[in-house]
Design an enzyme around this catalytic site. Structure first.
Site, PDB file in Angstrom:
ATOM      1  N   GLU A   1       0.804  -1.219   0.000  1.00  0.00           N
ATOM      2  CA  GLU A   1       0.000   0.000   0.000  1.00  0.00           C
ATOM      3  C   GLU A   1       0.840   1.273   0.000  1.00  0.00           C
ATOM      4  O   GLU A   1       0.311   2.369  -0.201  1.00  0.00           O
ATOM      5  CB  GLU A   1      -0.931   0.010   1.220  1.00  0.00           C
ATOM      6  CG  GLU A   1      -2.057  -1.004   1.152  1.00  0.00           C
ATOM      7  CD  GLU A   1      -3.026  -0.742   0.016  1.00  0.00           C
ATOM      8  OE1 GLU A   1      -3.183   0.431  -0.382  1.00  0.00           O
ATOM      9  OE2 GLU A   1      -3.629  -1.704  -0.496  1.00  0.00           O
TER      10      GLU A   1
ATOM     11  N   GLU B   1       9.005 -22.091   6.580  1.00  0.00           N
ATOM     12  CA  GLU B   1       9.348 -21.264   7.736  1.00  0.00           C
ATOM     13  C   GLU B   1      10.488 -21.852   8.559  1.00  0.00           C
ATOM     14  O   GLU B   1      11.095 -21.157   9.369  1.00  0.00           O
ATOM     15  CB  GLU B   1       8.126 -21.076   8.628  1.00  0.00           C
ATOM     16  CG  GLU B   1       7.675 -22.330   9.336  1.00  0.00           C
ATOM     17  CD  GLU B   1       6.517 -22.074  10.290  1.00  0.00           C
ATOM     18  OE1 GLU B   1       6.547 -22.660  11.388  1.00  0.00           O
ATOM     19  OE2 GLU B   1       5.608 -21.301   9.955  1.00  0.00           O
TER      20      GLU B   1
END
EC number: 4.2.1.126
Length: 305
Positions: free
Chosen positions: A83, A114
């Site tokens: 954004e 991960e």
């Protein structure tokens, strides 16, 4: 720290009968737990402040901000980073997210990604990390190997490092310059850190990116004056911002923004100081893009070419 001892893995006494609750009881339980998140964030604001100060310094000197995480943590980082270009007209490189398992993992879980600490280092190396950059490792448990690997590498080359977790004494913060440990307590659904922990982390990342951009001069008053007006909605927002700050008509705002190629900053400066587009652009450059400072500068110095 053993996984079973982590706050984020503990059972929440308020929801032990979750499977027997009515839908409204489930909603009320989740809502009541969510109410505590903002208070947990409030507790760590002094640390967040220090992180923002260092981030502003780093980005002012040409550095970049990296979020690194896996699963929900990586996706929250991407939500915030993606954004920044439309909101603040930053380059896509200024704020970036590195995700365990690569970009495909934003949409679908990549098993065991991960757990690869070495890959965290490799992925940061691929971004040509420098000592001017900031790296925030996001991990609710505070012990996820992938972001820890990235943090260790970033620390080694002199970048500013931050751990964002939801447990005290997080493993990741043994290697960071700052540790933001926002403890929201056990989740309603045990171990589901996409809930309160993720909410807290999103709030904090919003704070870091927004406050940083404010201090970099990308906001005037409380308006997104560096908005990238590249579609109808954002062009209308640009007009409304100009009308709001200068009290001119819609038609006048449209004409001025056409002249500035829909750049809001020079348009405001032009109207506030009765200056030309060229004058406003030159003054903005002198004042590092800060609209308020530019207006003051031009009102006191009309000789700028």
């Amino acid at each position: 720290m053993e996984l079973s001892k982590l706050t984020t893995e503990s059972r929440n006494p308020a929801s032990t009968m979750l499977d027997q609750m009515t839908i409204m009881e489930i909603l009320q339980t989740i809502n009541n737990e969510d109410k505590s998140v903002a208070f947990a964030v409030e507790e760590v604001l002094p640390v967040v402040k220090r992180v923002i100060e260092k981030t502003v310094e780093s980005l002012t000197n040409g550095g970049r901000l990296f979020y690194i995480g896996s699963g929900t943590s990586g996706r929250i980082g991407m939500m915030d980073a993606s954004e920044c270009p439309p909101t603040f007209m930053t380059s896509p490189e200024m704020v970036q997210t590195i995700m365990a398992g690569g970009n495909k993992a934003f949409f679908q879980a990549v098993e065991n990604a991960e757990d690869d600490e070495n890959q965290g280092e490799i992925d940061l190396i691929s971004r040509n990390l420098t000592k001017n950059d900031v790296v925030i490792g996001i991990t609710a448990s505070g012990r996820t190997p992938y972001p820890i690997g990235g943090i260790k590498y970033a620390k080694k080359i002199g970048a500013f490092t931050v751990g964002l977790s939801s447990n005290t004494n997080s493993l990741i913060n043994q290697y960071t310059d700052e540790g933001i440990e926002v403890v929201v307590g056990p989740e309603v659904l045990t171990g589901s850190t996409r809930m309160k922990a993720a909410t807290a982390h999103k709030l904090i990342l919003n704070m870091i990116s927004t406050a940083t951009m404010v201090k970099l001069g990308k906001v005037y008053e409380n308006l997104m004056v560096d908005v990238n007006a590249n579609n109808f909605k954002l062009k209308e927002r640009a007009k409304n911002i100009l009308m709001e700050t200068t009290h001119i008509s819609y038609e006048k705002a449209e004409n001025v923004l056409e002249e500035t190629n829909y750049e809001v900053k020079p348009a405001i400066v032009m109207m506030k100081t009765n200056s030309s587009y060229q004058q406003s652009q030159s003054a903005l450059q002198i004042c590092n893009g800060n609209v308020g400072q530019t207006i003051t500068y031009l009102l006191n110095n009309k000789t700028i070419e």
